[in-house]
Every structure is written in C-alpha cells, then in structure tokens.
Design a protein around this motif. Structure first.
Motif, mmCIF file in Angstrom:
data_model
loop_
_atom_site.group_PDB
_atom_site.id
_atom_site.type_symbol
_atom_site.label_atom_id
_atom_site.label_comp_id
_atom_site.label_asym_id
_atom_site.label_seq_id
_atom_site.Cartn_x
_atom_site.Cartn_y
_atom_site.Cartn_z
ATOM 1 N N VAL A 28 0.701 -1.337 -0.091
ATOM 2 C CA VAL A 28 -0.027 -0.076 0.065
ATOM 3 C C VAL A 28 0.783 1.390 0.039
ATOM 4 N N GLU A 29 0.210 2.326 -0.623
ATOM 5 C CA GLU A 29 0.589 3.784 -0.333
ATOM 6 C C GLU A 29 -0.298 4.543 0.545
ATOM 7 N N PRO A 30 -0.130 5.558 1.013
ATOM 8 C CA PRO A 30 -1.282 6.279 1.585
ATOM 9 C C PRO A 30 -1.669 7.223 0.528
ATOM 10 N N ASN B 157 -6.877 7.309 6.460
ATOM 11 C CA ASN B 157 -7.283 5.821 6.626
ATOM 12 C C ASN B 157 -7.390 5.174 5.344
ATOM 13 N N TYR C 15 -5.845 3.782 1.716
ATOM 14 C CA TYR C 15 -4.597 3.385 0.912
ATOM 15 C C TYR C 15 -4.860 3.093 -0.448
ATOM 16 N N CYS D 24 -3.851 0.472 -3.042
ATOM 17 C CA CYS D 24 -3.133 -0.922 -2.924
ATOM 18 C C CYS D 24 -3.052 -1.576 -4.226
ATOM 19 N N SER E 285 3.021 -5.252 4.158
ATOM 20 C CA SER E 285 3.017 -4.437 5.112
ATOM 21 C C SER E 285 2.161 -5.209 6.107
ATOM 22 N N THR F 228 -8.778 0.212 -3.334
ATOM 23 C CA THR F 228 -8.582 1.089 -2.075
ATOM 24 C C THR F 228 -8.427 0.133 -0.924
ATOM 25 N N GLU G 146 -8.892 1.608 6.077
ATOM 26 C CA GLU G 146 -8.670 1.198 7.671
ATOM 27 C C GLU G 146 -10.064 1.464 8.272
#
Ligand code: UTP
Length: 293
Positions: free
Chosen positions: A175-177, A183, A185, A187, A201, A246, A249
């Motif tokens: 993932v990258e923010p 919340n 990322y 993916c 991760s 996406t 979280e």
C-alpha cells in the motif's frame, strides 16, 4: 456509478477451528448472547443501505436459513400470552432484507463461495461480509466501505494492522497512503498467507470487501492457492495489480467468530452492554475479575 444495494455473506466453510461445536451448529449461527452471529451481519448490511443479500450456505447449515423464517408455532404460543412485542421482533428480524440462499456444494474456498454469486450480482458492485467476521462500530463498516467506493471509484478492501502471527494466517497488502486521507491507501498488490519475508505491510484484510462484477472472470480462472483452496485474495490481488484497489482502515472492533477466543470476546462485549442483562452481567464480570487477581 451504480449504487451498491447487494451483498454476499459466505457462510459455507467447515469451521474446523470451532470444532466440536461447529459439527452440530454452523459457526455463523452460534449465538452472540441471544442472536445468531449472522443476524448482526445482515443488520450491518441493511443499515448500510443494502436491500438484497445472498447467503452462501452448505450442507448442515439449515439453521441459518431457518432463523430468517417465520415460526407459526412461536407466534401462536407468544400471542396466546399477549407477548406481541416478541412476535414483532421475530418478524422484524426475518424481514430485515430480501434474503437469498445458494449452496456451495463443496467448501473449496472463499473465492469459490463468492463465485457462486455471479448470477445474483449481475452487473452491479457488491459488498462481501465474511460470515464469521463481526465488527462493532459507530458507523456500520459496510457503510464505510460503500462511502470509500463512492469516493475513490474502485474496489475497496477493509483492513487493519495485525500481528506478525495473524499476518501469516491472513494476507498482507502492498500500500501507499492516499494524499488527504488518514485511513485510505492505494493498494497495488497483496499476498495470501505470506511466508516470512514475503510480507508487504502489516495491513491485512479483515472481513469486509466491496467488489466489482469483473472479479467473477478472474475467480473463474483461478487455480487453487494457499491451503489448496480457491482464494478470494488471489482474485483481488489480480484486480489490485491491474486496476488498483482502495484499502480502507475501517473504524470499529473486529471479532474473529471462527475462533473460540474471538467468539467469547464478542459475547462478553455484547453481554456487557445488553439491554436486558447488561447491568447484572457487568456486576458479575467485575466480581469475577476481582477474584482473578
Ligand atoms: P474461513 O476460512 O474463516 O472459514 O472463511 P472456514 O474454512 O470455515 O474456517 P476453518 O479454518 O475451517 O475454521 C471465512 C468465511 O468464508 C466462508 C466461511 O463460512 C466463513 O464465514 N467460507 C469459507 C465459505 O463460504 N466457503 C468456503 O469454502 C470457505
């Protein structure tokens, strides 16, 4: 963008981690205090705007379907005693959504179970609520997933950071923010049950995904993966690599009802806030904990 109104709840797994009880009662129908676990999932979906739900069941899982039916015997017995509120409650539970059932004739894996839903889904996006994952949250987690889908316009997977031990049993996401989000990322790959050194991760998918119907072509091409099962993660990994997904979280506490510990934790949590028994149960629990010291 099409509105998300359909959901699938795969509930056909053997539940071997919950043996011996799962041999007699489907783990998805085990009680969380006084309701079967799966009814919490149906409610979560309904409170998220879902109207049509397909539950994938298997042999020896009739208890799930039976719960969502009317029961003339109970109705008559309760009405005879003037207990109309209880009859209304039973009917309300049975009528929460348009429920459909299909059997997965062999438990070949979560990907295979979801693949059974192709004709139900048609050409619409759909949510998947893993039948043994319960989440207590302020906003229904399925709603959080739909909001992320509407915002970013691609498939969504619900994630949480997990321990290295859990990661090796679940999956790991690359993932990258996403700029401007705390919340969510982006993916672009994931791996099911990573071996040491293969992890991307500590984020793992926990029980909720929102997919587009193109996933079915991918599922149908899949070879058995980890554990010899058709893995949904392998199909989602393909989508991540080609289009990206996406990873959200989500807010809420997740309980793994496929494990004895998770099931007990969910029961204690729910019992402590239960409208009928909460107060007495909390008093019992305090006393019990005192004696543990
Ligand atoms: P799990 O992997 O937790 O279920 O799948 P399992 O295979 O029953 O677990 P164990 O390891 O034997 O204890 C998550 C969800 O997907 C469903 C399960 O019923 C569960 O709700 N599932 C799994 C299916 O519907 N079909 C399958 O072939 C596998």
């Amino acid at each position: 963008m099409k509105k998300v109104t359909k959901a699938i709840i795969p509930a056909a797994g053997l539940g071997t981690r919950m043996l011996p009880i799962s041999h007699a009662v489907p783990k998805e129908a085990l009680p969380i205090v006084d309701l079967p676990a799966i009814s919490y999932l149906v409610r979560e979906a309904v409170e998220s705007g879902i109207t049509d739900i397909l539950i994938v069941t298997g042999r020896d899982k009739d208890a799930i379907e039976d719960f969502f039916d009317y029961s003339p015997e109970y109705d008559a017995a309760l009405l005879g005693k003037g207990r109309t509120k209880e009859v209304d409650r039973l009917h309300e539970l049975a009528d929460m959504a348009n429920l459909y059932f299909i059997r997965q004739k062999t438990a070949k894996g979560l990907g295979h179970a979801v693949g059974r839903a192709r004709s139900f889904v048609g050409d619409e996006p759909f949510a998947v609520l893993y039948g043994d994952d319960l989440v207590f949250s302020k906003t229904p987690v399925c709603r959080q997933m739909i909001d992320a889908y509407e915002k970013y316009g691609r498939a969504v997977v619900g994630v949480k950071p997990v321990t290295p031990e859990q990661l090796s049993k679940y999956c790991s996401l690359k993932v990258e923010p996403i700029a401007g989000s705390e919340n969510a990322y982006f993916c672009d790959d994931m791996i099911e049950k990573p071996k040491k050194g293969q992890e991307y991760s500590n984020l793992s998918i926990l029980g909720r995904v929102l997919l587009e119907p193109s996933i079915f072509d991918v599922i149908e091409q899949l070879e058995p993966g980890a554990g010899g099962e058709i893995q949904l993660t392998d199909a989602m990994a393909e989508v991540a690599r080609t289009r990206g997904v996406t990873a959200l979280e989500f807010e809420g506490t997740r309980y793994d009802l496929g494990s004895k510990l998770g099931w007990m934790m969910a029961n204690v949590t729910r019992a402590a806030e239960h409208e009928e028994i909460g107060e007495e149960f909390r008093a019992f629990l305090k006393d019990f904990c005192e004696k543990l010291k």
